[in-house]
Each structure stands twice: as C-alpha cells, then as structure tokens.
Design a protein around this motif. Structure first.
Motif, PDB file in Angstrom:
ATOM      1  N   VAL A   1       1.423  -1.153  -0.392  1.00 41.29           N
ATOM      2  CA  VAL A   1      -0.305  -0.043  -0.075  1.00 41.29           C
ATOM      3  C   VAL A   1       1.001   1.541   0.250  1.00 41.29           C
ATOM      4  O   VAL A   1       1.937   0.941   0.670  1.00 41.29           O
ATOM      5  N   VAL A   2       0.249   1.965  -0.226  1.00 43.42           N
ATOM      6  CA  VAL A   2       0.907   3.678  -0.927  1.00 43.42           C
ATOM      7  C   VAL A   2       0.401   4.492   0.696  1.00 43.42           C
ATOM      8  O   VAL A   2      -1.188   4.540   0.647  1.00 43.42           O
ATOM      9  N   VAL A   3       0.830   5.200   0.473  1.00 39.81           N
ATOM     10  CA  VAL A   3      -0.015   6.846   1.775  1.00 39.81           C
ATOM     11  C   VAL A   3      -1.311   7.029   0.772  1.00 39.81           C
ATOM     12  O   VAL A   3      -1.034   7.546  -0.818  1.00 39.81           O
ATOM     13  N   GLY A   4      -2.077   7.023   1.383  1.00 42.80           N
ATOM     14  CA  GLY A   4      -3.751   7.134   0.270  1.00 42.80           C
ATOM     15  C   GLY A   4      -4.229   6.296  -0.419  1.00 42.80           C
ATOM     16  O   GLY A   4      -5.712   6.719  -0.213  1.00 42.80           O
ATOM     17  N   ASP A   5      -4.126   4.876   0.127  1.00 39.41           N
ATOM     18  CA  ASP A   5      -4.010   4.102  -0.147  1.00 39.41           C
ATOM     19  C   ASP A   5      -5.411   3.084   0.496  1.00 39.41           C
ATOM     20  O   ASP A   5      -5.731   3.818   1.690  1.00 39.41           O
ATOM     21  N   THR A   6      -6.739   2.834   0.089  1.00 44.58           N
ATOM     22  CA  THR A   6      -7.742   2.533   1.080  1.00 44.58           C
ATOM     23  C   THR A   6      -7.372   0.945   1.424  1.00 44.58           C
ATOM     24  O   THR A   6      -7.243   0.036   1.061  1.00 44.58           O
ATOM     25  N   VAL A   7      -7.745   1.687   2.800  1.00 45.16           N
ATOM     26  CA  VAL A   7      -6.960   0.162   3.368  1.00 45.16           C
ATOM     27  C   VAL A   7      -8.565  -0.709   3.825  1.00 45.16           C
ATOM     28  O   VAL A   7      -8.848  -1.997   4.205  1.00 45.16           O
ATOM     29  N   ILE A   8      -9.542  -0.009   4.537  1.00 47.68           N
ATOM     30  CA  ILE A   8     -10.812  -0.666   4.637  1.00 47.68           C
ATOM     31  C   ILE A   8     -12.306   0.268   4.518  1.00 47.68           C
ATOM     32  O   ILE A   8     -11.856   0.882   4.847  1.00 47.68           O
ATOM     33  N   LEU A   9     -12.973   0.323   4.370  1.00 48.07           N
ATOM     34  CA  LEU A   9     -14.069   0.730   3.805  1.00 48.07           C
ATOM     35  C   LEU A   9     -15.281   0.088   4.718  1.00 48.07           C
ATOM     36  O   LEU A   9     -15.568  -0.431   5.039  1.00 48.07           O
ATOM     37  N   LEU A  10     -15.818   2.000   5.522  1.00 45.20           N
ATOM     38  CA  LEU A  10     -16.908   1.703   7.154  1.00 45.20           C
ATOM     39  C   LEU A  10     -17.816   2.102   6.401  1.00 45.20           C
ATOM     40  O   LEU A  10     -17.967   3.301   5.551  1.00 45.20           O
ATOM     41  N   GLU A  11     -18.619   1.963   6.563  1.00 48.08           N
ATOM     42  CA  GLU A  11     -20.215   2.623   6.551  1.00 48.08           C
ATOM     43  C   GLU A  11     -20.644   2.965   8.561  1.00 48.08           C
ATOM     44  O   GLU A  11     -20.428   2.336   9.233  1.00 48.08           O
ATOM     45  N   SER A  12     -20.874   4.735   8.322  1.00 45.28           N
ATOM     46  CA  SER A  12     -21.534   4.895   9.404  1.00 45.28           C
ATOM     47  C   SER A  12     -22.504   5.787   8.801  1.00 45.28           C
ATOM     48  O   SER A  12     -22.733   6.779   8.247  1.00 45.28           O
ATOM     49  N   MET A  13     -24.091   5.844   8.995  1.00 44.29           N
ATOM     50  CA  MET A  13     -25.340   7.203   9.220  1.00 44.29           C
ATOM     51  C   MET A  13     -24.842   7.055   7.059  1.00 44.29           C
ATOM     52  O   MET A  13     -25.647   7.765   6.971  1.00 44.29           O
ATOM     53  N   LYS A  14     -25.257   5.371   6.800  1.00 44.02           N
ATOM     54  CA  LYS A  14     -25.825   5.702   5.765  1.00 44.02           C
ATOM     55  C   LYS A  14     -24.560   6.479   4.712  1.00 44.02           C
ATOM     56  O   LYS A  14     -24.686   6.096   3.887  1.00 44.02           O
ATOM     57  N   MET A  15     -23.329   6.355   5.675  1.00 38.12           N
ATOM     58  CA  MET A  15     -22.376   7.380   4.552  1.00 38.12           C
ATOM     59  C   MET A  15     -20.958   6.460   4.457  1.00 38.12           C
ATOM     60  O   MET A  15     -20.546   5.512   4.897  1.00 38.12           O
ATOM     61  N   GLU A  16     -20.373   6.386   3.452  1.00 35.92           N
ATOM     62  CA  GLU A  16     -19.149   5.551   2.875  1.00 35.92           C
ATOM     63  C   GLU A  16     -18.005   5.762   3.692  1.00 35.92           C
ATOM     64  O   GLU A  16     -18.551   7.533   3.262  1.00 35.92           O
ATOM     65  N   ILE A  17     -17.186   5.205   4.363  1.00 35.25           N
ATOM     66  CA  ILE A  17     -15.839   6.162   4.938  1.00 35.25           C
ATOM     67  C   ILE A  17     -15.540   5.707   4.720  1.00 35.25           C
ATOM     68  O   ILE A  17     -14.807   4.262   5.192  1.00 35.25           O
ATOM     69  N   PRO A  18     -13.988   5.694   4.333  1.00 34.35           N
ATOM     70  CA  PRO A  18     -12.603   4.826   3.110  1.00 34.35           C
ATOM     71  C   PRO A  18     -11.830   4.835   4.297  1.00 34.35           C
ATOM     72  O   PRO A  18     -11.123   6.148   5.035  1.00 34.35           O
ATOM     73  N   VAL A  19     -11.046   3.983   5.047  1.00 39.00           N
ATOM     74  CA  VAL A  19     -10.158   4.172   6.440  1.00 39.00           C
ATOM     75  C   VAL A  19      -9.073   3.739   5.390  1.00 39.00           C
ATOM     76  O   VAL A  19      -8.785   3.284   4.800  1.00 39.00           O
ATOM     77  N   LEU A  20      -8.051   5.494   5.275  1.00 41.84           N
ATOM     78  CA  LEU A  20      -6.675   5.093   4.412  1.00 41.84           C
ATOM     79  C   LEU A  20      -5.075   4.810   5.236  1.00 41.84           C
ATOM     80  O   LEU A  20      -5.034   4.833   6.189  1.00 41.84           O
ATOM     81  N   ALA A  21      -4.716   4.488   4.058  1.00 44.14           N
ATOM     82  CA  ALA A  21      -2.887   4.416   4.763  1.00 44.14           C
ATOM     83  C   ALA A  21      -1.935   5.260   4.832  1.00 44.14           C
ATOM     84  O   ALA A  21      -2.147   6.054   3.886  1.00 44.14           O
ATOM     85  N   GLU A  22      -2.125   5.507   6.558  1.00 43.98           N
ATOM     86  CA  GLU A  22      -1.214   6.793   6.718  1.00 43.98           C
ATOM     87  C   GLU A  22       0.811   6.578   5.808  1.00 43.98           C
ATOM     88  O   GLU A  22       1.120   8.148   6.303  1.00 43.98           O
TER      89      GLU A  22
END
Length: 73
Positions: free
Chosen positions: A25-46
């Motif tokens: 992975v490089v900085v900014g790649d999505t590692v996990i995709l979460l869902e909260s309150m019907k919104m998709e939230i990517p968790v990015l590699a730092e």
C-alpha cells in the motif's frame, strides 16, 4: 521492520476490506471501507508499506480506537 496500526476514528460497520495480507500500500490507499449513518468512509493508509494483519471482516461493528489492520514499513 516497523509497524503502524490502522485505527478506527469512529463507531461504524465494516463494509469491505479491499486489501489482503501481503498487499503493498502507498499513502492514501483505502485499507478498510466503513459505513456509518449510511455514508461510506474510507480508512486510508497513512504510511507506505505492506499489509501485515487485517483484524476485521465485513459486517463487524467497530468502536473508535479499534485496530483495524497493521502495516509493516
């Protein structure tokens, strides 16, 4: 080799895990995709590195501060 933990920033459900152990992975790649309150939230590699561990699966409900994955760099 150093490691970095990928942490949850909020209570959410795991929607998908687009990486696998051993993937680079490089900085900014999505590692996990979460869902909260019907919104998709990517968790990015730092940091750039390799996925060493994935500690969640789709459908898991996670809490703020939970370790979602570990990266080696």
């Amino acid at each position: 080799m150093a490691t970095s933990e990928v942490l949850a920033e909020m209570v959410a459900s795991v929607l998908s895990v687009p990486v696998a152990v051993g993937d680079p992975v490089v900085v900014g790649d999505t590692v996990i995709l979460l869902e909260s309150m019907k919104m998709e939230i990517p968790v990015l590699a730092e940091v750039a590195g390799t996925v060493a561990e994935i500690r969640v699966v789709p459908g898991d409900v996670i809490q703020e501060g939970d370790v979602l994955a570990v990266l080696e760099h």
